[in-house]
Design an enzyme around this catalytic site. Structure first.
Site, PDB file in Angstrom:
ATOM      1  N   TYR A   8       6.340 -14.083 -14.083  1.00 20.73           N
ATOM      2  CA  TYR A   8       5.355 -13.148 -13.527  1.00 20.73           C
ATOM      3  C   TYR A   8       3.947 -13.515 -13.992  1.00 20.73           C
ATOM      4  O   TYR A   8       3.008 -13.573 -13.191  1.00 20.73           O
ATOM      5  CB  TYR A   8       5.695 -11.728 -13.964  1.00 20.73           C
ATOM      6  CG  TYR A   8       4.675 -10.694 -13.549  1.00 20.73           C
ATOM      7  CD1 TYR A   8       4.740 -10.082 -12.298  1.00 20.73           C
ATOM      8  CD2 TYR A   8       3.650 -10.312 -14.417  1.00 20.73           C
ATOM      9  CE1 TYR A   8       3.805  -9.130 -11.917  1.00 20.73           C
ATOM     10  CE2 TYR A   8       2.715  -9.361 -14.039  1.00 20.73           C
ATOM     11  CZ  TYR A   8       2.795  -8.775 -12.790  1.00 20.73           C
ATOM     12  OH  TYR A   8       1.863  -7.839 -12.422  1.00 20.73           O
TER      13      TYR A   8
ATOM     14  N   GLY B 281       0.777  -1.241   0.000  1.00 20.13           N
ATOM     15  CA  GLY B 281       0.000   0.000   0.000  1.00 20.13           C
ATOM     16  C   GLY B 281       0.799   1.277   0.000  1.00 20.13           C
ATOM     17  O   GLY B 281       0.243   2.350   0.252  1.00 20.13           O
ATOM     18  N   THR B 282       2.099   1.197  -0.295  1.00 19.14           N
ATOM     19  CA  THR B 282       2.930   2.402  -0.203  1.00 19.14           C
ATOM     20  C   THR B 282       3.123   3.122  -1.535  1.00 19.14           C
ATOM     21  O   THR B 282       3.692   4.214  -1.567  1.00 19.14           O
ATOM     22  CB  THR B 282       4.315   2.058   0.381  1.00 19.14           C
ATOM     23  OG1 THR B 282       4.953   1.082  -0.459  1.00 19.14           O
ATOM     24  CG2 THR B 282       4.190   1.517   1.792  1.00 19.14           C
TER      25      THR B 282
ATOM     26  N   GLY C  79      -1.866   0.191  -4.850  1.00 13.38           N
ATOM     27  CA  GLY C  79      -2.129  -0.006  -3.434  1.00 13.38           C
ATOM     28  C   GLY C  79      -2.305   1.297  -2.689  1.00 13.38           C
ATOM     29  O   GLY C  79      -3.226   1.444  -1.873  1.00 13.38           O
TER      30      GLY C  79
END
Length: 250
Positions: free
Chosen positions: A151, A15-16, A20
């Site tokens: 990925y 979330g930084t 997010g």
């Protein structure tokens, strides 16, 4: 603001920055108590300041089970439950077949698959019946990309977590959905594409392939997550919601 998430307790991993951060900010603005995670202390402090409201930052790597435990310990210090989990932490690097190392494989799967699995599993004792789980997949779950197979495989796994977990959690009426963004204008994408002019040229090229004529914004992905988390999506369960300007639909 409608305060649609007033008094809700929301966990947003990764979330930084990027999606997010935009989502955590949106939840906070709608009245939620938000817990975010991130690996770097400086980025965490900046994110908490940017989000405002009732937000708590918990530094940690979601690929490490001890850090996930610390996250939920922090939640329990303030709340008795969780309403929404947005398992968003993830990342990837380019590596063509023939150049894939064990380290590359392990790092990508630990973060994107192991991290999501145990973020959700360890939330279950706190997650309210009728709660909502949103997983970050990707358009790469159904579309091939050169040198991006590891990925892409992790994101296909995430999509299939949603399909299976709705069966495991049906008695608790917990909804699980996957959000699949297309190319989105984030710091992570900038770094992936080489930063500076190289990144800008790549983004412009990709924008030319998207029917919407541009790449996405983190705030646009956040709005889709908010929908899936809300009571407006009460009969939406197990889906993969593409938010990509139509890119993989053609």
């Amino acid at each position: 603001m409608t305060k649609k998430f007033e008094n809700k307790v929301v966990v947003v991993t990764g979330g930084t920055s990027g999606i997010g951060l935009a989502t955590a900010k949106a939840f906070s603005e709608e009245g939620a108590s938000v817990f975010i995670t991130g690996r770097r202390k400086e980025a965490m402090e900046a994110a908490v300041k940017a989000i405002g409201g009732r937000v708590t930052g918990v530094q940690g790597d979601m690929g490490k089970l001890a850090d996930i435990d610390r996250l939920y310990d922090a939640v329990q210090q303030k709340h008795s439950h969780i309403d929404i989990v947005f398992a968003n932490a993830g990342g990837g690097e380019f590596a063509p077949l023939g150049a894939i190392t064990e380290e590359h494989y392990q790092k990508t799967f630990d973060t994107n698959v192991k991290g999501v699995l145990f973020t959700v599993q360890k939330a279950l004792p706190l997650l309210r019946d009728g709660g909502s789980v949103i997983l970050t997949s990707s358009t790469t779950s159904i579309s091939g990309t050169p040198a991006f197979s590891v990925y892409s495989a992790t994101k296909a796994a995430i999509r299939n977590f949603a399909r299976n977990w709705i069966l495991d959690l049906k008695d608790r009426h917990i909804r699980v959905n996957a959000i699949s963004p297309g190319v989105t204008d984030t710091a992570g994408v900038e770094e992936l594409f080489g930063n500076g002019e190289s990144a800008e040229n790549t983004k412009n090229y990709l924008a030319s392939l998207i029917p919407a004529g541009r790449i996405g914004k983190p705030e646009e992905i956040a709005k889709a997550v908010m929908f899936l988390a809300s009571d407006d999506a009460s009969f939406v369960n197990g889906i993969e919601l593409f938010v990509d300007g139509g890119h993989v639909q053609i």
